[in-house]
Design a protein around this motif. Structure first.
Motif, PDB file in Angstrom:
ATOM      1  N   PRO A 195       0.831  -1.212   0.000  1.00  0.00           N
ATOM      2  CA  PRO A 195       0.000   0.000   0.000  1.00  0.00           C
ATOM      3  C   PRO A 195       0.859   1.253   0.000  1.00  0.00           C
ATOM      4  N   PHE A 196       0.209   2.383  -0.294  1.00  0.00           N
ATOM      5  CA  PHE A 196       0.932   3.647  -0.345  1.00  0.00           C
ATOM      6  C   PHE A 196       1.281   4.119   1.064  1.00  0.00           C
ATOM      7  N   VAL A 197       2.537   4.507   1.242  1.00  0.00           N
ATOM      8  CA  VAL A 197       3.008   5.043   2.522  1.00  0.00           C
ATOM      9  C   VAL A 197       3.724   6.357   2.239  1.00  0.00           C
ATOM     10  N   TYR A 198       3.330   7.404   2.950  1.00  0.00           N
ATOM     11  CA  TYR A 198       3.938   8.714   2.741  1.00  0.00           C
ATOM     12  C   TYR A 198       4.929   9.012   3.856  1.00  0.00           C
ATOM     13  N   LYS A 199       6.115   9.438   3.483  1.00  0.00           N
ATOM     14  CA  LYS A 199       7.142   9.857   4.426  1.00  0.00           C
ATOM     15  C   LYS A 199       7.503  11.306   4.116  1.00  0.00           C
ATOM     16  N   HIS A 200       7.256  12.165   5.073  1.00  0.00           N
ATOM     17  CA  HIS A 200       7.493  13.598   4.880  1.00  0.00           C
ATOM     18  C   HIS A 200       8.985  13.887   4.800  1.00  0.00           C
ATOM     19  N   LEU A 201       9.395  14.625   3.786  1.00  0.00           N
ATOM     20  CA  LEU A 201      10.810  14.923   3.579  1.00  0.00           C
ATOM     21  C   LEU A 201      11.225  16.266   4.168  1.00  0.00           C
ATOM     22  N   GLY A 202      10.261  17.030   4.672  1.00  0.00           N
ATOM     23  CA  GLY A 202      10.597  18.331   5.234  1.00  0.00           C
ATOM     24  C   GLY A 202       9.937  19.470   4.477  1.00  0.00           C
ATOM     25  N   SER A 203      10.151  20.677   4.975  1.00  0.00           N
ATOM     26  CA  SER A 203       9.550  21.873   4.383  1.00  0.00           C
ATOM     27  C   SER A 203      10.602  22.956   4.202  1.00  0.00           C
ATOM     28  N   MET A 204      10.376  23.795   3.200  1.00  0.00           N
ATOM     29  CA  MET A 204      11.275  24.915   2.928  1.00  0.00           C
ATOM     30  C   MET A 204      10.449  26.135   2.542  1.00  0.00           C
ATOM     31  N   ALA A 205      10.971  27.311   2.856  1.00  0.00           N
ATOM     32  CA  ALA A 205      10.301  28.550   2.481  1.00  0.00           C
ATOM     33  C   ALA A 205      11.322  29.669   2.437  1.00  0.00           C
TER      34      ALA A 205
END
Length: 502
Positions: A427-437
């Motif tokens: 199944p689909f599994v999401y792993k957050h890679l971080g945020s930038m701004a």
């Protein structure tokens, strides 16, 4: 003449395999069709929409490649089309725009840091089969309905002006349907937002913001304009302290400090930026990064106001405490929600009104329908939380689903109603890679934690700005646009931003 006979046979053979599609324009009476281009067209006359349901793309035959219909051309849909094996499937994309927008860099186009075409990637370049293969198409149209039982999508063509040909309705049959219709800006039912505010989701939004900004600069320099009117015209208000609102505020403050004060010296002391947020700006970032962003934005001249907008009028907004804030440019960036077409579809829904999907991104209770991107969310029975409306979520889902359908197609289950015995895999599994701004003045925030409470790298400053630019230029889809973006950045650094109002 042997080569000519061979070429004729090859052309005939290639054309004979093209699925039958009824050309709507050939069905129109000739004089009626030409009358749409008459100079005597009454613009006040409402559209007479054609609703001939017999015209459209017929189902794929058993000896033909199965057809995958993709609704939308955002991050999710384009990443899916890029990864789909065109040796197995024909692809039909239905979207009101023929390009993908690289939204993280869209704010830079409003002030002339980047050209508009640098952030727009044509669909035909992302998936060349749409332009080359006889069974693949792109239709500039909106989806107006889905008949999941008949495996059919109802569409209506997009027209720009009232004097063009009336919208034409047609149908597209599918073997597999991928809904990637994205989302729309949330207005929370506040009166006047849609009429007076500008959004920042599409290229035409950025063009509208740029025209308004430069027009206000020029009008404020005209003799006879009062000081109060100058202050209003040159007051740029941004509502929403998320990454988009903060990045636009940072770009705008940079534009003011480096270009406006040099080229509009008569009004340089009147222009200002106000960022309104109900809570903390950049709430998903580390506390230390938020404080740094607040300090840098304030130093750049951005005024931060905590409040809730209650009403939006033509030249001012009203906050919950009764404060009236006059503006010349209002940019609305308070998050996104489901679009009307998503809400109207008779499909299972996830919390928040999105289309409900299971762990494999399938829509439960209907066959051969999948949904990815901002318009989809896990149904409650999966026990999973709805993922945030982020580009990296949509991109990851598109890549995953392309792999799933490629696996199905190789197993011979690509046609409609034929996948019941096929294993979908993990199944689909999401792993957050971080945020930038970016926050302007060659400063940026980089937060590489997987969650707000988790541990990880979090930094700010010029080095973070270098990481931000490096990361985004590598995520631009084509080498052509990467080159454009790089050249635009260098040109802006050397010569300043373009202030031409086109």
């Amino acid at each position: 003449m042997a080569w000519f006979r061979y070429l004729s046979k090859l052309t005939t053979k290639r054309t004979s395999h093209r699925p039958k599609i009824t050309d709507p324009f050939l069905l129109l009476p000739p004089f009626t069709f030409l009358s749409h281009f008459s100079s005597n067209t009454n613009v006040d006359k409402p559209f007479t929409k054609h609703t001939n349901s017999d015209s459209g793309l017929e189902p794929a035959k058993p000896n033909e490649k199965p057809r995958v219909v993709v609704l939308g051309s955002g991050w999710a849909g384009c990443r899916f089309m890029k990864g789909l094996d065109t040796n197995i499937y024909d692809i039909v994309c239905v979207s009101p725009r023929n390009h993908m927008v690289f939204i993280p860099l869209l704010a830079s186009t409003c002030v002339g840091t980047l050209e508009f075409r640098s952030v727009a990637e044509p669909i035909g370049r992302i998936q060349p089969a749409i332009s080359r293969e006889p069974g693949s198409y792109f239709f500039l149209a909106n989806c107006i309905g889905i008949d999941a039982h008949k495996h059919m999508v109802h569409c209506e063509t997009v027209t720009d002006e009232v004097e063009t040909i009336d919208p034409w309705r047609f149908t597209v049959s599918y073997d597999k349907l991928v809904i990637a219709l994205g989302s729309q800006p949330s207005t929370f039912g506040i009166q006047g937002v849609k009429q007076h505010a500008s959004f920042l989701r599409e290229v035409h939004h950025a063009q509208e913001i740029r025209r308004k900004l430069l027009l206000n600069l020029m009008l404020s320099d005209v003799p006879g304009i009062s000081v109060e009117e100058k202050k209003r015209l040159l007051h740029c208000v941004v509502v929403g302290g998320g990454p988009t609102g903060v990045e636009f505020s940072g770009e705008l403050s940079d534009f003011i400090m480096k270009d406006v004060r040099l080229r509009y010296s008569h009004v340089k002391d009147y222009i200002r930026v106000t960022l309104i947020e109900a809570n903390e700006i950049l709430s998903s970032f580390d506390d230390r990064l938020r404080r740094y962003a607040t300090k840098q934005l304030t130093k750049s001249g951005v005024r931060l106001v905590r409040g809730i907008v209650k009403d939006v009028k033509a030249q001012k907004i009203v906050l919950d405490d009764g404060t009236e804030v006059p503006y010349g440019l209002l940019v609305w960036s308070t998050g996104v929600g489901p679009s009307p077409i998503i809400q109207s579809l008779d499909l299972p829904k996830a919390p928040g009104g999105r289309i409900g999907v299971d762990e494999w991104l399938r829509v439960p209770s209907v066959q051969d329908v999948f949904s990815i991107g901002d318009c989809s969310g896990f149904v409650e029975s999966t026990g999973r939380q709805t993922l945030p409306a982020l580009a990296q979520v949509a991109e990851r889902q598109g890549k995953y689903l392309a792999g799933v359908l490629n696996k199905i197609g190789k197993a011979g289950a690509g046609h409609a109603n034929s996948e019941k015995e096929v294993e979908f895999g993990e199944p689909f599994v999401y792993k957050h890679l971080g945020s930038m701004a970016t926050i302007g003045r060659y400063k940026a925030l980089v937060d590489l934690r997987q969650s707000k409470e988790g541990k990880g790298l979090a930094m700010a400053g010029f080095f973070s700005f270098f990481i931000w630019r490096s990361a985004y230029i590598t995520r631009v889809v084509s080498w052509r646009n990467r080159f454009y973006v790089f050249i635009n950045w260098v040109t802006t650094l050397v010569f300043g931003r373009d202030i031409t109002r086109l």
